[in-house]
Enzyme design. Structure first.
Site: not given
Ligand code: PAF
Length: 293
Positions: A7, A121, A179, A197
């Protein structure tokens, strides 16, 4: 150090370890591709190294990092349980909640750490990850352990090299809720609207994000965790700005028709809110909308 999976966050960790000359082993899960390249924020490409043969069993000086999807952690722990020593430090690194419960079930004797990051990422393709936004990483224990004090500086230093800056948190549950708040606001909206985003900075999303924040803060409080409600919206918008060029992990999961982490993110809030008798209509709407895709 052993980093499992291919990932985006695992890729950042492996590249960080390689750049710091720390010995690491990247372990590919069954039926997965090997990650080969990680593009840093400055455009530098790190070529990842792979061990040619698998290891039989990890010892107490090995560290096992599991940067996996929330719904993969249970199976991974069940499998790794047989291949690690009771003293092997394990780091669970996923979005959403549920890590502590799974670690308590599968690795009650091991020193288990939880990590959460706001770095952006993105997997550009099967073998390449791009670091798209600077963030930071929170690290803490899943539960108390006699080796915790001895291991804390060692594990913190490793994670600092892999995916720093790292803040050690005694109140890891609060860090996880902080988070969670960010993921509840950013992930489903970017997936449903099919946007990066950065698009969430647009005023058209402000009211929804604000309501998500209020609902998560209320639920956290009922669960005994105090979030900073006044600054919650600003915290979300800071991550939106810092990872503006990122497609969120849920956007990517939905776009590639993979299972998403919605159950561990907005689904977790809806479930906890139900238990406490709190109404969370906006999180419920986002949860159901993602489930319906
Ligand atoms: O899930 C994600 O995509 C990430 O946690 C974050 C920080 C929202 C950045 O995209």
């Amino acid at each position: 150090m052993n980093i499992v999976g291919s990932g985006a966050i695992g890729g950042l960790c492996a590249a960080g370890a390689q750049r710091a000359n720390l010995p690491y082993r990247a372990i590919v899960r069954e039926h997965s591709n090997k990650l080969r390249f990680v593009e840093g924020l400055d455009g530098t490409i790190t070529h990842l190294d792979y061990a040619e043969h698998d290891i039989a069993k990890l010892g107490e000086h090995d560290v096992l990092i599991l940067p996996l999807k929330a719904f993969q952690i249970g199976d991974a722990l069940q499998q790794w349980q047989k291949r690690i020593n009771k003293a092997t430090p394990v780091i669970l690194f996923h979005n959403g909640m549920g890590g502590t419960e799974l670690a308590t079930t599968w690795l009650p004797d091991n020193p288990v750490f939880l990590a959460t990051t706001s770095h952006g990422a993105l997997k550009l393709n099967a073998d390449t990850v791009k670091h798209t936004g600077m963030g930071s990483t929170m690290l803490g224990m899943a539960f108390s352990h006699p080796l915790a004090e001895k291991l804390q500086p060692v594990v913190t230093a490793l994670m600092e090299a892999c995916i720093g800056p790292v803040t050690w948190r005694e109140d890891m549950q609060t860090a996880l809720w902080q988070k969670l708040l960010i993921n509840c606001a950013i992930n489903p909206l970017t997936a449903l609207e099919n946007v990066k985003n950065g698009a969430l900075a647009n005023p058209q999303y402000r009211a929804t994000i604000q309501l998500v924040c209020q609902e998560v803060c209320l639920t956290a409080q009922a669960c005994g965790v105090q979030l900073d409600e006044e600054n919650a919206l600003e915290q979300v918008l800071t991550v939106v700005r810092n990872t503006a060029e990122n497609y969120s992990s849920m956007h990517q999961d939905i776009a590639h028709r993979r299972p998403s982490e919605i159950d561990a993110i907005n689904g977790y809030v809806v479930q906890q809110a139900q238990k406490k008798g709190i109404d969370v209509p906006v999180n419920t709407r986002l949860f159901l909308a993602i489930k319906a895709l």
